[in-house]
Design a protein around this motif. Structure first.
Motif, PDB file in Angstrom:
ATOM      1  N   ARG A  41     -21.732 -58.161 -78.826  1.00  0.00           N
ATOM      2  CA  ARG A  41     -22.311 -58.921 -79.711  1.00  0.00           C
ATOM      3  C   ARG A  41     -22.761 -58.417 -80.626  1.00  0.00           C
ATOM      4  O   ARG A  41     -22.669 -59.234 -81.820  1.00  0.00           O
ATOM      5  N   ALA A  42     -23.570 -57.409 -80.799  1.00  0.00           N
ATOM      6  CA  ALA A  42     -24.270 -56.956 -82.033  1.00  0.00           C
ATOM      7  C   ALA A  42     -23.274 -56.300 -83.074  1.00  0.00           C
ATOM      8  O   ALA A  42     -23.711 -56.638 -84.345  1.00  0.00           O
ATOM      9  N   PHE A  43     -22.200 -56.061 -82.725  1.00  0.00           N
ATOM     10  CA  PHE A  43     -21.014 -55.810 -83.787  1.00  0.00           C
ATOM     11  C   PHE A  43     -20.626 -57.053 -84.416  1.00  0.00           C
ATOM     12  O   PHE A  43     -20.482 -56.904 -85.453  1.00  0.00           O
ATOM     13  N   ALA A  44     -20.259 -58.173 -83.675  1.00  0.00           N
ATOM     14  CA  ALA A  44     -19.814 -59.297 -84.256  1.00  0.00           C
ATOM     15  C   ALA A  44     -20.779 -59.744 -85.085  1.00  0.00           C
ATOM     16  O   ALA A  44     -20.699 -60.462 -85.994  1.00  0.00           O
ATOM     17  N   GLU A  45     -22.114 -59.730 -84.449  1.00  0.00           N
ATOM     18  CA  GLU A  45     -23.464 -60.454 -85.190  1.00  0.00           C
ATOM     19  C   GLU A  45     -23.595 -59.650 -86.927  1.00  0.00           C
ATOM     20  O   GLU A  45     -23.776 -60.181 -87.834  1.00  0.00           O
ATOM     21  N   LEU A  46     -22.577 -58.568 -87.100  1.00  0.00           N
ATOM     22  CA  LEU A  46     -22.658 -58.016 -88.379  1.00  0.00           C
ATOM     23  C   LEU A  46     -22.274 -58.805 -89.496  1.00  0.00           C
ATOM     24  O   LEU A  46     -22.213 -58.702 -90.620  1.00  0.00           O
ATOM     25  N   ASN A  47     -21.182 -59.881 -88.796  1.00  0.00           N
ATOM     26  CA  ASN A  47     -20.539 -60.424 -89.904  1.00  0.00           C
ATOM     27  C   ASN A  47     -19.609 -59.751 -90.956  1.00  0.00           C
ATOM     28  O   ASN A  47     -19.687 -60.227 -91.976  1.00  0.00           O
ATOM     29  N   ALA A  48     -18.933 -58.732 -90.472  1.00  0.00           N
ATOM     30  CA  ALA A  48     -18.449 -57.851 -91.329  1.00  0.00           C
ATOM     31  C   ALA A  48     -16.893 -58.585 -91.985  1.00  0.00           C
ATOM     32  O   ALA A  48     -16.260 -59.108 -90.998  1.00  0.00           O
ATOM     33  N   ASP A  49     -16.416 -58.187 -93.005  1.00  0.00           N
ATOM     34  CA  ASP A  49     -15.218 -58.470 -93.479  1.00  0.00           C
ATOM     35  C   ASP A  49     -14.053 -57.818 -92.823  1.00  0.00           C
ATOM     36  O   ASP A  49     -12.913 -58.068 -92.598  1.00  0.00           O
ATOM     37  N   ALA A  50     -14.395 -56.201 -92.667  1.00  0.00           N
ATOM     38  CA  ALA A  50     -13.195 -55.390 -92.145  1.00  0.00           C
ATOM     39  C   ALA A  50     -14.215 -54.203 -91.665  1.00  0.00           C
ATOM     40  O   ALA A  50     -15.379 -53.724 -91.942  1.00  0.00           O
ATOM     41  N   ALA A  51     -13.613 -53.418 -90.536  1.00  0.00           N
ATOM     42  CA  ALA A  51     -14.182 -52.240 -90.055  1.00  0.00           C
ATOM     43  C   ALA A  51     -13.229 -51.170 -90.416  1.00  0.00           C
ATOM     44  O   ALA A  51     -11.961 -51.267 -90.447  1.00  0.00           O
ATOM     45  N   VAL A  52     -13.718 -49.897 -90.890  1.00  0.00           N
ATOM     46  CA  VAL A  52     -12.949 -48.885 -90.971  1.00  0.00           C
ATOM     47  C   VAL A  52     -13.256 -47.656 -90.159  1.00  0.00           C
ATOM     48  O   VAL A  52     -14.417 -47.425 -89.863  1.00  0.00           O
ATOM     49  N   VAL A  53     -12.267 -47.139 -89.362  1.00  0.00           N
ATOM     50  CA  VAL A  53     -12.125 -46.333 -88.217  1.00  0.00           C
ATOM     51  C   VAL A  53     -11.566 -44.938 -88.790  1.00  0.00           C
ATOM     52  O   VAL A  53     -10.471 -45.120 -89.024  1.00  0.00           O
ATOM     53  N   VAL A  54     -12.256 -43.803 -88.640  1.00  0.00           N
ATOM     54  CA  VAL A  54     -11.882 -42.489 -89.215  1.00  0.00           C
ATOM     55  C   VAL A  54     -12.204 -41.694 -87.980  1.00  0.00           C
ATOM     56  O   VAL A  54     -13.263 -40.995 -88.027  1.00  0.00           O
ATOM     57  N   ALA A  55     -11.531 -41.248 -87.122  1.00  0.00           N
ATOM     58  CA  ALA A  55     -11.797 -40.178 -85.912  1.00  0.00           C
ATOM     59  C   ALA A  55     -13.125 -40.501 -85.328  1.00  0.00           C
ATOM     60  O   ALA A  55     -13.814 -39.604 -85.172  1.00  0.00           O
ATOM     61  N   TYR A  56     -13.312 -41.465 -84.844  1.00  0.00           N
ATOM     62  CA  TYR A  56     -14.399 -42.330 -84.322  1.00  0.00           C
ATOM     63  C   TYR A  56     -14.565 -41.638 -82.792  1.00  0.00           C
ATOM     64  O   TYR A  56     -15.660 -41.234 -82.593  1.00  0.00           O
ATOM     65  N   GLY A  57     -13.664 -41.784 -81.849  1.00  0.00           N
ATOM     66  CA  GLY A  57     -13.707 -40.877 -80.782  1.00  0.00           C
ATOM     67  C   GLY A  57     -14.155 -41.880 -79.447  1.00  0.00           C
ATOM     68  O   GLY A  57     -14.281 -41.628 -78.365  1.00  0.00           O
ATOM     69  N   LEU A  58     -14.048 -43.486 -79.829  1.00  0.00           N
ATOM     70  CA  LEU A  58     -14.264 -44.283 -78.834  1.00  0.00           C
ATOM     71  C   LEU A  58     -13.042 -45.296 -78.905  1.00  0.00           C
ATOM     72  O   LEU A  58     -12.657 -45.685 -79.867  1.00  0.00           O
ATOM     73  N   ILE A  59     -12.698 -45.772 -77.776  1.00  0.00           N
ATOM     74  CA  ILE A  59     -11.700 -46.774 -77.553  1.00  0.00           C
ATOM     75  C   ILE A  59     -12.359 -48.265 -77.997  1.00  0.00           C
ATOM     76  O   ILE A  59     -13.668 -48.632 -77.734  1.00  0.00           O
ATOM     77  N   LEU A  60     -11.734 -48.943 -78.920  1.00  0.00           N
ATOM     78  CA  LEU A  60     -12.389 -50.239 -79.512  1.00  0.00           C
ATOM     79  C   LEU A  60     -11.487 -51.195 -78.699  1.00  0.00           C
ATOM     80  O   LEU A  60     -10.315 -51.463 -78.575  1.00  0.00           O
ATOM     81  N   PRO A  61     -12.317 -52.010 -77.681  1.00  0.00           N
ATOM     82  CA  PRO A  61     -11.753 -53.228 -77.270  1.00  0.00           C
ATOM     83  C   PRO A  61     -11.233 -54.198 -77.975  1.00  0.00           C
ATOM     84  O   PRO A  61     -11.436 -54.271 -79.287  1.00  0.00           O
ATOM     85  N   LYS A  62     -10.345 -55.100 -77.395  1.00  0.00           N
ATOM     86  CA  LYS A  62      -9.885 -56.176 -78.262  1.00  0.00           C
ATOM     87  C   LYS A  62     -10.945 -56.884 -79.045  1.00  0.00           C
ATOM     88  O   LYS A  62     -10.939 -57.365 -80.012  1.00  0.00           O
ATOM     89  N   VAL A  63     -12.178 -57.292 -78.193  1.00  0.00           N
ATOM     90  CA  VAL A  63     -13.113 -57.885 -78.882  1.00  0.00           C
ATOM     91  C   VAL A  63     -13.683 -57.382 -79.986  1.00  0.00           C
ATOM     92  O   VAL A  63     -14.116 -58.343 -80.971  1.00  0.00           O
TER      93      VAL A  63
END
Length: 307
Positions: free
Chosen positions: A77-99
């Motif tokens: 929920r906290a991620f979605a509330e950032l209201n981002a246009d896009a996310a850029v992922v570079v060697a982050y190290g965590l799996i990103l769920p579909k949501v």
């Protein structure tokens, strides 16, 4: 949205990722939050140390978040509330769920250090060197739920030299990825770039480096050992008198003998096939030194065999 700065979430952890964050900020994008792995204990004092991305972002006053997982609904929920246009992922190290993948308006874009679909997975740089690939590169990928299976937005290749080590390739691809992500986002926004499926042929997987792999096996060929030294730089090692000695650079030469046998007074060592000349080494607890300096302080014995 075209021609306007984007609201971005940046997700990265190691040194490799810092160049991309710097490039996105320099391009005028607004980074509304930075996600990175939590600080880890390191050094003799076991002090909690932030990741390179965390440290860089904090210096700039950016908001940094370090969740241990993104499966928690509150985190999502906290991620979605950032209201981002896009996310850029570079060697982050965590799996990103579909949501999480679906939250930004344009989706999540990954900078991957290989020419996909070759070397999907955790260690593409090291595996490319180990395999003797003569080309590497960067793929900007629109992420999906698979392991590096998303559609490709932008791909750029570079030639690798026979003596290139993993650190040198890492640095080259980090800089390349930083440039490409800026181009990719601009192209997606203005419609000049669209994501294309990865080829079905040529899929390989770059499994995570196991510490056991970094020990030199003198029964391998000289070519394989040279590749091992460059791929796992600066961690490849052998044992001498109960102490580890790292090999930071080596070259293939003519020579024969029992695997691990020292063939001369300047660290020419026999392999399962051929021989390698150890050029720079690092004894335990010491700085990197030339073979000549090592031999002066640690004289070789007749018929000595490294293990």
């Amino acid at each position: 949205m075209a021609g306007q700065p984007l609201r971005l979430i940046f997700m990265g952890t190691p040194d490799f990722s810092v160049a991309a964050l710097r490039a996105l900020l320099a391009a005028g994008h607004e980074v509304v939050a930075v996600y990175s792995q939590p600080p880890r204990k390191s050094g003799r004092g076991q002090k909690l140390t932030p990741t390179p991305v965390h440290a860089f972002a904090a210096e700039l006053g950016l908001e940094v978040r370090t969740p241990v997982s993104l499966k928690n609904t509150d985190e999502q929920r906290a991620f979605a509330e950032l209201n981002a246009d896009a996310a850029v992922v570079v060697a982050y190290g965590l799996i990103l769920p579909k949501v999480i993948l679906d939250a930004p308006k344009l989706g999540c874009f990954n900078i991957h250090a290989s020419l996909l679909p070759r070397w999907r997975g955790a260690a593409p740089i090291q595996r490319a060197i180990e395999a003797g690939d003569r080309q590497s590169g960067v793929t900007i990928m629109h992420m999906d739920e698979g392991l590096d299976t998303g559609d490709m937005v932008l791909v750029k290749a570079i030639d690798t030299s026979p003596d290139m080590n993993a650190q040198q390739l890492h640095d080259a691809l980090s800089d390349m990825g930083a440039r490409l992500i800026v181009q990719a986002l601009a192209g997606v926004v203005d419609g000049t770039l669209s994501a294309q499926p990865q080829p079905e042929d040529g899929v390989t997987y770059a499994k995570k480096i196991d510490k056991a792999e970094t020990r030199i096996d003198w029964h391998l060929s000289a070519e394989a050992i040279s590749a091992q030294v460059r791929a796992f730089y600066p961690l490849a090692w052998f044992e001498r008198d109960g102490q580890r000695v790292r090999v930071c650079s080596a070259s293939v030469e003519l020579g024969s003998g029992a695997p691990g046998e020292v063939l001369d007074g300047q660290l020419l060592v026999a392999c399962g096939e051929g021989a390698v000349r150890l050029i720079d080494v690092q004894p335990a607890g010491k700085n990197v030194m030339s073979a000549d300096a090592y031999v002066r302080g640690n004289p070789l014995r007749m018929d000595e065999v490294f293990i």
